[in-house]
Write a protein that holds these residues in place. Structure first.
Motif, PDB file in Angstrom:
ATOM      1  N   ARG A   5       0.823  -1.198   0.000  1.00 39.56           N
ATOM      2  CA  ARG A   5       0.000   0.000   0.000  1.00 39.56           C
ATOM      3  C   ARG A   5       0.859   1.250   0.000  1.00 39.56           C
ATOM      4  NH1 ARG A   5      -3.236  -2.922   3.706  1.00 39.56           N
ATOM      5  NH2 ARG A   5      -2.293  -1.825   5.460  1.00 39.56           N
ATOM      6  N   ARG A   6       1.972   1.186   0.703  1.00 39.66           N
ATOM      7  CA  ARG A   6       2.868   2.338   0.758  1.00 39.66           C
ATOM      8  C   ARG A   6       3.439   2.653  -0.618  1.00 39.66           C
ATOM      9  NH1 ARG A   6       8.979   2.274   0.923  1.00 39.66           N
ATOM     10  NH2 ARG A   6       9.492   4.439   1.267  1.00 39.66           N
ATOM     11  N   SER A   7       3.801   1.628  -1.414  1.00 35.73           N
ATOM     12  CA  SER A   7       4.385   1.869  -2.719  1.00 35.73           C
ATOM     13  C   SER A   7       3.394   2.557  -3.643  1.00 35.73           C
ATOM     14  CB  SER A   7       4.848   0.541  -3.349  1.00 35.73           C
ATOM     15  OG  SER A   7       3.735  -0.297  -3.606  1.00 35.73           O
ATOM     16  N   ARG A   8       2.088   2.222  -3.477  1.00 36.85           N
ATOM     17  CA  ARG A   8       1.092   2.865  -4.320  1.00 36.85           C
ATOM     18  C   ARG A   8       0.878   4.322  -3.926  1.00 36.85           C
ATOM     19  NH1 ARG A   8      -1.639  -2.257  -4.108  1.00 36.85           N
ATOM     20  NH2 ARG A   8      -2.799  -1.553  -2.275  1.00 36.85           N
ATOM     21  N   ALA A   9       1.106   4.651  -2.662  1.00 36.92           N
ATOM     22  CA  ALA A   9       0.841   6.003  -2.189  1.00 36.92           C
ATOM     23  C   ALA A   9       2.130   6.731  -1.811  1.00 36.92           C
ATOM     24  CB  ALA A   9      -0.115   5.962  -1.002  1.00 36.92           C
ATOM     25  N   SER A  10       3.266   6.349  -2.367  1.00 42.32           N
ATOM     26  CA  SER A  10       4.515   7.024  -2.072  1.00 42.32           C
ATOM     27  C   SER A  10       4.466   8.446  -2.621  1.00 42.32           C
ATOM     28  CB  SER A  10       5.689   6.262  -2.689  1.00 42.32           C
ATOM     29  OG  SER A  10       5.620   6.322  -4.101  1.00 42.32           O
ATOM     30  N   PRO A  11       5.257   9.354  -2.052  1.00 42.99           N
ATOM     31  CA  PRO A  11       5.216  10.748  -2.501  1.00 42.99           C
ATOM     32  C   PRO A  11       5.432  10.914  -4.002  1.00 42.99           C
ATOM     33  CG  PRO A  11       6.396  10.599  -0.434  1.00 42.99           C
ATOM     34  CD  PRO A  11       6.105   9.185  -0.855  1.00 42.99           C
ATOM     35  N   ARG A  12       6.345  10.142  -4.581  1.00 39.10           N
ATOM     36  CA  ARG A  12       6.602  10.311  -6.015  1.00 39.10           C
ATOM     37  C   ARG A  12       5.408   9.891  -6.865  1.00 39.10           C
ATOM     38  NH1 ARG A  12      12.928   8.473  -7.052  1.00 39.10           N
ATOM     39  NH2 ARG A  12      13.871  10.123  -5.775  1.00 39.10           N
ATOM     40  N   LEU A  13       4.708   8.845  -6.445  1.00 38.10           N
ATOM     41  CA  LEU A  13       3.533   8.422  -7.198  1.00 38.10           C
ATOM     42  C   LEU A  13       2.380   9.408  -7.014  1.00 38.10           C
ATOM     43  CD1 LEU A  13       3.571   4.544  -6.664  1.00 38.10           C
ATOM     44  CD2 LEU A  13       4.203   5.837  -8.701  1.00 38.10           C
ATOM     45  N   VAL A  14       2.250   9.962  -5.826  1.00 39.87           N
ATOM     46  CA  VAL A  14       1.255  11.015  -5.614  1.00 39.87           C
ATOM     47  C   VAL A  14       1.572  12.212  -6.505  1.00 39.87           C
ATOM     48  CG1 VAL A  14       0.357  12.681  -3.938  1.00 39.87           C
ATOM     49  CG2 VAL A  14       0.669  10.289  -3.279  1.00 39.87           C
ATOM     50  N   LEU A  15       2.845  12.569  -6.594  1.00 38.80           N
ATOM     51  CA  LEU A  15       3.257  13.666  -7.473  1.00 38.80           C
ATOM     52  C   LEU A  15       2.905  13.358  -8.925  1.00 38.80           C
ATOM     53  CD1 LEU A  15       4.714  16.311  -8.065  1.00 38.80           C
ATOM     54  CD2 LEU A  15       6.892  15.077  -7.970  1.00 38.80           C
ATOM     55  N   LEU A  16       3.080  12.104  -9.348  1.00 33.83           N
ATOM     56  CA  LEU A  16       2.722  11.713 -10.715  1.00 33.83           C
ATOM     57  C   LEU A  16       1.226  11.906 -10.957  1.00 33.83           C
ATOM     58  CD1 LEU A  16       3.357  10.383 -13.462  1.00 33.83           C
ATOM     59  CD2 LEU A  16       3.014   8.156 -12.341  1.00 33.83           C
ATOM     60  N   VAL A  17       0.401  11.494  -9.991  1.00 34.18           N
ATOM     61  CA  VAL A  17      -1.047  11.627 -10.132  1.00 34.18           C
ATOM     62  C   VAL A  17      -1.435  13.104 -10.276  1.00 34.18           C
ATOM     63  CG1 VAL A  17      -3.241  11.383  -8.908  1.00 34.18           C
ATOM     64  CG2 VAL A  17      -1.644   9.480  -8.963  1.00 34.18           C
ATOM     65  N   VAL A  18      -0.881  13.954  -9.420  1.00 31.66           N
ATOM     66  CA  VAL A  18      -1.216  15.384  -9.465  1.00 31.66           C
ATOM     67  C   VAL A  18      -0.704  16.008 -10.764  1.00 31.66           C
ATOM     68  CG1 VAL A  18      -0.923  17.615  -8.304  1.00 31.66           C
ATOM     69  CG2 VAL A  18      -1.216  15.528  -6.950  1.00 31.66           C
ATOM     70  N   PHE A  19       0.483  15.631 -11.190  1.00 29.58           N
ATOM     71  CA  PHE A  19       1.054  16.138 -12.441  1.00 29.58           C
ATOM     72  C   PHE A  19       0.135  15.829 -13.619  1.00 29.58           C
ATOM     73  CE2 PHE A  19       3.539  15.639 -16.293  1.00 29.58           C
ATOM     74  CZ  PHE A  19       4.400  16.726 -16.278  1.00 29.58           C
ATOM     75  N   VAL A  20      -0.308  14.576 -13.724  1.00 32.32           N
ATOM     76  CA  VAL A  20      -1.165  14.162 -14.846  1.00 32.32           C
ATOM     77  C   VAL A  20      -2.514  14.873 -14.779  1.00 32.32           C
ATOM     78  CG1 VAL A  20      -2.372  12.210 -15.900  1.00 32.32           C
ATOM     79  CG2 VAL A  20      -0.008  11.952 -15.139  1.00 32.32           C
ATOM     80  N   ALA A  21      -3.070  15.008 -13.568  1.00 29.15           N
ATOM     81  CA  ALA A  21      -4.365  15.677 -13.428  1.00 29.15           C
ATOM     82  C   ALA A  21      -4.283  17.133 -13.870  1.00 29.15           C
ATOM     83  CB  ALA A  21      -4.841  15.590 -11.978  1.00 29.15           C
ATOM     84  N   LEU A  22      -3.234  17.848 -13.457  1.00 24.19           N
ATOM     85  CA  LEU A  22      -3.072  19.241 -13.871  1.00 24.19           C
ATOM     86  C   LEU A  22      -2.788  19.352 -15.365  1.00 24.19           C
ATOM     87  CD1 LEU A  22      -0.995  20.713 -10.889  1.00 24.19           C
ATOM     88  CD2 LEU A  22      -3.436  20.984 -11.342  1.00 24.19           C
ATOM     89  N   LEU A  23      -2.037  18.397 -15.897  1.00 22.55           N
ATOM     90  CA  LEU A  23      -1.744  18.377 -17.334  1.00 22.55           C
ATOM     91  C   LEU A  23      -3.032  18.289 -18.146  1.00 22.55           C
ATOM     92  CD1 LEU A  23       0.199  17.916 -19.816  1.00 22.55           C
ATOM     93  CD2 LEU A  23       0.061  15.488 -19.271  1.00 22.55           C
ATOM     94  N   LEU A  24      -3.886  17.320 -17.837  1.00 25.07           N
ATOM     95  CA  LEU A  24      -5.111  17.120 -18.615  1.00 25.07           C
ATOM     96  C   LEU A  24      -6.102  18.252 -18.398  1.00 25.07           C
ATOM     97  CD1 LEU A  24      -5.625  13.273 -18.119  1.00 25.07           C
ATOM     98  CD2 LEU A  24      -4.554  14.461 -20.031  1.00 25.07           C
ATOM     99  N   ASP A  25      -6.193  18.741 -17.174  1.00 30.57           N
ATOM    100  CA  ASP A  25      -7.115  19.836 -16.890  1.00 30.57           C
ATOM    101  C   ASP A  25      -6.761  21.073 -17.700  1.00 30.57           C
ATOM    102  OD1 ASP A  25      -9.178  21.287 -15.569  1.00 30.57           O
ATOM    103  OD2 ASP A  25      -7.711  22.084 -14.160  1.00 30.57           O
ATOM    104  N   ASN A  26      -5.477  21.371 -17.815  1.00 30.08           N
ATOM    105  CA  ASN A  26      -5.076  22.573 -18.541  1.00 30.08           C
ATOM    106  C   ASN A  26      -4.996  22.349 -20.038  1.00 30.08           C
ATOM    107  OD1 ASN A  26      -4.252  24.942 -16.575  1.00 30.08           O
ATOM    108  ND2 ASN A  26      -3.786  23.014 -15.557  1.00 30.08           N
ATOM    109  N   MET A  27      -4.850  21.111 -20.470  1.00 27.50           N
ATOM    110  CA  MET A  27      -5.054  20.827 -21.896  1.00 27.50           C
ATOM    111  C   MET A  27      -6.487  21.158 -22.294  1.00 27.50           C
ATOM    112  SD  MET A  27      -3.054  17.351 -23.061  1.00 27.50           S
ATOM    113  CE  MET A  27      -3.733  17.504 -24.727  1.00 27.50           C
ATOM    114  N   LEU A  28      -7.444  20.712 -21.477  1.00 32.57           N
ATOM    115  CA  LEU A  28      -8.849  21.016 -21.757  1.00 32.57           C
ATOM    116  C   LEU A  28      -9.095  22.520 -21.720  1.00 32.57           C
ATOM    117  CD1 LEU A  28     -11.759  20.104 -22.228  1.00 32.57           C
ATOM    118  CD2 LEU A  28     -11.993  19.830 -19.753  1.00 32.57           C
ATOM    119  N   LEU A  29      -8.510  23.200 -20.735  1.00 27.56           N
ATOM    120  CA  LEU A  29      -8.688  24.647 -20.613  1.00 27.56           C
ATOM    121  C   LEU A  29      -8.268  25.376 -21.878  1.00 27.56           C
ATOM    122  CD1 LEU A  29      -9.154  27.221 -18.817  1.00 27.56           C
ATOM    123  CD2 LEU A  29      -6.735  27.039 -18.197  1.00 27.56           C
TER     124      LEU A  29
END
Length: 455
Positions: A5-29
């Motif tokens: 569970r820790r590997s799925r929620a490690s800081p780097r993976l959380v950063l990846l999730v946020v990076f992708v979410a902001l990327l797609l949101d601003n592509m749409l924008l």
């Protein structure tokens, strides 16, 4: 099992999730900014052809508008002085609706993350964004497009507030947090960089639906990523009670930080709304120039956020932000002197770089201010940051279209530039008040206790 569970929620993976979410949101924008205005003019007002290079078959040459030399008119019924202005106001309101609804929802999302954690709101943001993207692909009326744009604002609020709050909670070291914020904002910059040219090219050669359907497919990947890494299936509130939103709003340092986000982004949205028409009017620019004109700003913003995510902590984030606001103002003052698209490279590049300095510094410092002056729970403070951005995004399109008719584009750029320059000295005042040691009453993670033991 706990370490899995820790590997799925490690800081780097959380950063990846946020990076992708902001990327797609601003592509749409940026895709909406590029595609929808011309689509509305050609669909609801077929007498208008903003950019003849699109070669629409239903447009015939005729008299030209006094506002824009290349504005083609094919019907005598369109020869009313206010017809184009009415259409421009409608488009401005549609584009501003995203920021307006994001502004309204942000103060709700912040306290909500304190109650249920960041994961479920983050996933809710993905679902809402996906629905909005599908609506943009298939909607053909102003009302439906307005609803889709408003829905996009709600999804953006969930994604940005929950995402930045989650980053602040997993990156507890101030320097590491600044670097992580810079990388995450790099996703925002890449979305802007990719979205504008991708949307305009796909719209011109394939049609309106294609770019949005491709983005919806990419959004499904984002949802799968969140399901694997965040597992948004249960409520996981923080162990520390957060400071009320109103109490944070009384903190002058947080207000100064939020104000810088508002005024710097207000500047770029006013420029984006009016620059294309000014380029057509003074430079006789073809349509593709309008998408390319902001590439220097997007590239330099990407560089600025990543560079100053590291450097701002060393040189001082308040100083970095003050310099950024000065450069924003000077860049805007230089825009009206450009006589071709090449003359815009310097001002737009400086503008993007400067906003990158401000954003990377302020997003990190708002988390740090909460650590040293309040309880270390981050949803509400990033809701304030989101509201500040939205105020800039809402004021820009709503007021910029009207003001440019009153004072003209060059004077408008001067006014907005001077406002940013005059705001910059406010960053001299907080420096004394933020030298305290970070609060030890810190929420290390929103994960259960057995997950924290692995870290």
């Amino acid at each position: 099992m706990a370490c899995s569970r820790r590997s799925r929620a490690s800081p780097r993976l959380v950063l990846l999730v946020v990076f992708v979410a902001l990327l797609l949101d601003n592509m749409l924008l940026t895709m909406v900014d590029e595609v929808i205005p011309d689509f509305l003019f050609s669909w609801e007002q077929p007498c208008f052809l903003l950019w003849p290079s699109l070669n629409r078959s239903d447009a015939e040459p005729g008299n030209q508008s006094g506002l824009i030399p290349d504005l083609q008119i094919n019907s005598s019924s369109c020869l009313q002085d206010n017809l184009f202005l009415d259409g421009n106001v409608r488009v401005g309101l549609l584009l501003a609706s995203k920021a307006l609804f994001q502004l309204l929802v942000g103060p709700v999302v912040g306290p909500l993350t304190n109650r249920i954690g960041y994961h479920i709101p983050m996933f809710a943001g993905f679902i809402i964004m996906f629905l909005s993207t599908i609506m943009f692909a298939f909607s053909g009326t102003y009302a439906l497009l307005f609803f889709a744009r408003s829905l996009q604002g709600i999804g953006s609020s969930f994604s940005s507030v929950a995402g930045l709050g989650m980053l602040a909670s997993v990156y507890t070291d101030d320097e590491e947090r600044g670097i992580a914020m810079g990388i995450a904002l790099g996703g925002l910059a890449m979305g802007v960089l990719i979205g504008a040219p991708f949307g305009s090219v796909m719209y011109q050669f394939v049609g309106k639906s294609a770019p949005f359907l491709i983005l919806a497919f990419l959004a499904v990947f984002d949802g799968a990523l969140q399901l694997c890494i965040l597992q948004p299936s249960k409520i996981s509130p923080g162990s520390v009670e957060g400071t009320p939103l109103l109490a944070l709003l009384k903190d002058p340092y947080i207000l100064i930080s939020a104000g810088s986000l508002c005024f710097s982004h207000m500047a770029v949205t006013i420029l984006k709304l009016n620059l294309g028409f000014w380029m057509i009017d003074t430079m006789d620019s073809p349509y593709w120039h309008l998408g390319v004109a902001f590439l220097p700003a997007s590239v330099s913003y990407l560089i600025g956020t990543n560079l100053f995510g590291v450097l701002a902590n060393k040189m001082g984030r308040w100083l970095c932000s003050m310099l950024g606001m000065f450069i924003v103002g000077i860049s805007l003052l230089c825009v009206p002197f450009a006589t071709s698209i090449y003359g815009l490279i310097g001002p737009n590049g400086g503008l993007g770089f400067a906003i990158g300095m401000v954003d990377s510094s302020m997003m990190a410092i708002m988390g740090y201010l909460v650590d040293i002056r309040h309880a270390s729970v981050y949803g509400s403070v990033y809701a304030i940051a989101d509201v500040a951005l939205c105020m800039g995004f809402a004021i820009g399109p709503a007021a910029g279209g009207a003001l440019v008719q009153l004072v003209g584009f060059p004077r408008l750029m001067t006014i907005v530039g001077v406002i940013n320059i005059l705001y910059a000295p406010l960053f001299l005042f907080p420096k004394v008040g933020v030298k305290e040691k970070p609060n030890r009453n810190k929420m290390v993670s929103e994960e259960p206790e057995d997950d924290r033991q692995c870290s």
